[in-house]
Design a protein around this motif. Sequence first.
Motif: not given
Lengths: 158, 372, 152, 361
Positions: B36-42, B352-354, D160-163
Amino acid sequence: MKSVVNYFKEIYFGLRSLITGLRVTGHYITHPKEIITQQYPENRDTLKMFERFRGEVVLIHDEKNEHRCTGCSACEVACPNGTIEIIHKKVDVDGRKVKALDKFVYHLQMCTMCGLCIPACPTDAIKMANTFEHAVFDRSKLTKILNKPGSKIMDGIK
Amino acid sequence: MEETITTALESQEYFINMGPQHPSTHGVLRLVLSLDGEIIRKVEPHIGYIHRSIEKMCEHDSYQQIVHLTDRMDYLSCHINNEAVCLAVEMGLQVEIPERVKVIRTIIGELTRLSSHQLWWGVMGMDLGAITTFLYGFRDRELITDIFEETCGARLTMNYNVPGGLMFDIHPNFQKRTKDFVTYFKKKLPEYDDLLSNNVIFRERTIGIGKLSKEDAISFGVTGPTGRASGFSCDVRKHYPYSAYDRVQFKEILRTEGDCFARYQCRIAEMWESLSIIEQLIDNIPEGPFKAPTKAVIKLPKGEWYQKVETARGEFGVYIISEGQKSPYRLKFRSPGFSNLSALDHMARGCKIADLVAIMSTIDLVIPDIDR
Amino acid sequence: MNNEALKEFILQRVPEAEISQGAQFLQAVVLSEKAHSLLSELKSNPQTSFDYLFCLTGVDWPQHMEVIYHLKSTTHNHMVVIKSKINTREYPQTDTVSDIWRTAEFHEREVFDLYGIVFKNHPDLRRLLLTDDWVGYPMRKDYVDKVNMIEY
Amino acid sequence: MKALYDFSYLTSAIHEWLSSFLSPNGVLITEMILVGIAFMLFFAVLGLVLVYAERKVSAFFQQRLGPMRVGKWGTAQTIADVIKLLMKEPVINREADRFLFNLAPYIIMIAAFMAMAALPFAKGLQALDFDIGILYVAAVSSLGVIGILLAGWSSNNKYSLIGAMRAGAQIISYELSVALSLLTIVVLTGSLQLSVIVESQADGWWIFKGHIPAMIAFLIFLIASTAETNRGPFDLAEAESELTAGFHTEYSGMKFAFFFLAEFANMFIVSAIGATVFLGGWMPLHIGNWQGFNAIMDYIPPIFWFFGKVSFMIFLMMWFRWTFPRLRIDQLLTLEWKYLLPINLVNILVMAFIGLVGWHF
């Protein structure tokens, strides 16, 4: 007030930790003597592998072109991957037909260099060589026949 | 029905395939992320890209041959894996192992753990963007692989253990080299702290990220430094000492925070412990044979044995069911990475993904270990 | 709890269990129908509190299938092996334990993948290691793959 | 010798020579073309040199040797890389927006070109001397983000979009800090014209003359400009361990090279601005009344001073990149809005007060 002090403390300690990090990398860029790169193909002459390094299986031949392999297939059984194939032939010894080594086929492409064949050999006929440059352009070149042409078994090895 | 459609439309979730070719999955792990955006839901791990059915192969191999297959599972702690199989077989055969073998196995095991942690440290830095640490980690690891190469004959897949002992005796230089390494590495370890542990960015990236409570750690079977960071006392070396661990002094590193930084600290502290274990043993290698006499064809009696050891990643178990043949009827490897990975989804939700990258590298996944 | 007490504890719940003292652990063979209730009792009962499932595996015997649970209690430090016996090889089924130990979720998927044992009520029972369209269960003894397997 | 110190002799000579046989409009067009060619050549050389420098510097930080094979000490390595990139197949994602996808690298390059125009390389060596030089540079250098957003959007790739989204948030935030830290010095110079700012540092660089607030401003500029150029530890838009390569994941061949080149060009531009505003541009180092020392320093040509200072700034940025781990996106924004911006605002106030009272040197 306390939060303000904390705010500046955070900045101070943050910056200090960054500078300690910079000092470590800074040390290495100012000490080029500590560079550890080995330039491999150039240093081929000086490069020496450790004596126990397992590079490939070789059949030991002496200067009279004699080996010690009786063709007992112990190594073939010990090998987990089917790397070694012993092809037998029948030879006449004192009028009796006796099994002997015809071809010692070694598939380097399948070998995992586990070294299990070496202790399995009852006559110490094979050993692990130090070579490591095995790259070839054709996979079939990796299948080798280890006994040299014309070689024969040493006297007294059974 | 209508409700599900509206929630599906309203939700901002989208999917990303992380892997099987991705720089931070450390191999061919594929994660399907719901974001969800950069936030991981699963996080849904898809594994098996390098499944080689080692367990099935073991059902046809002799016990000596099984050992070398375990090299290819957790290649970073291959010696410890070998040791587990050998210990299990020795337990089945009820052979008494010479003291010398036990001590050498312990030293090399600890060196393996050190080298694994060094690589992990380097990769952890690289995952968080500090590429230089990767090179420093490998620089120090190189010295250990040199020791391995000189004594065991290979740098990575050493296959030094055989059921009953060792393949050959230690090299005459082994003790000197190891001592040199210990003195060298004691100087370099504080550098690790300077570069990462104390770094403000690193701390911000890891503290409070990917929390795992003790209950969850036990329930998920998360072991090794990952579990111990959550307070799960699971060090096999302490609880069920094998080889020479019963005669050395070392602390079981336990943290309670259960976040990425705790896992990081656990591993760094374990490196110090490993160094101290090596120092205690390196001068006290007893004389004696390097192998107990065993038959050329090992046949275990009917029965079953479970041997667990502590690899760099956690509890590694070998479960042998024998029917009296020269191959086991069933052989199960309980790999630490497999259980640790199952907790990834639980840890990463809401991050987040990071952060996912940080969590993955603190779990210290080795994919062949998971896939087997 | 020592092994004697454990033995009694299990026999109280499942009287027909075959209990033997293995080389290391106490082993109890129970029928798969009884396994879930016994395991959940072993986990929740404060006397036993086996909260750590450290190994779950399947075994393919000639006549039946087995799911083996290695349990440990982190508080009492005792261990036990429960073998859940499934009396068929045709379509083996047993109850999942992933509601008791979370780690079982992955392990059961693996066992399903390689042995074809169906775990009822498992939240997400799919193939784990192999591809979704794989035919057969490779760890079974009668599995044949002419291409990838070498005859011994 | 003169030409080494003051390029206006050279430029006016060229101008007179051209005027002798061309109409005024012709002269203008020819000069524009000449300047364009000069900048393009400079760009190419800059790319080659900086890529090589980065590889060597990073290697030495990491106890490696770096490229050693192509040419002596690997000096021709970047040329080999360029040839490789030229020969690569330009792959375009099937679902990509082809027009925007092809446009994006050029926008980034154009932004870098435009910013380059206002830089004073040496005395009399400046393509455009605006009276709002700093404003122009700050405005133009943030144009590049459009290219990044386009690249990320048109690639039809979620990474790419996230970046690209990260880059957008990052560059727009850090633009503020860059501009404000430059303004701190503008408070003292009283002019936005870059040549005037350089001239005002004839008796000493602003970082020394403006002492504490100027140093704080310099530090903030260093951090913010590193972030603005998307370099580590702020390379979230690329973040190779998270997003494989961020906004340029789908680019290959020469278009990828453009992004790569633009990154280095931007690094040069921000370093040049920093050097101009804080470190005296092409002005030599002068210390108060040390006549002899000042005279010796004057012998070093201004162009060397300029490039020396720029290399120093670039080296600092490389040092950061090869030491620090990467920040997370929320931490990056926290750093800007919670730390850099408030400190910056207070710093300007302090600087204005110092300028008013005359406590600077």
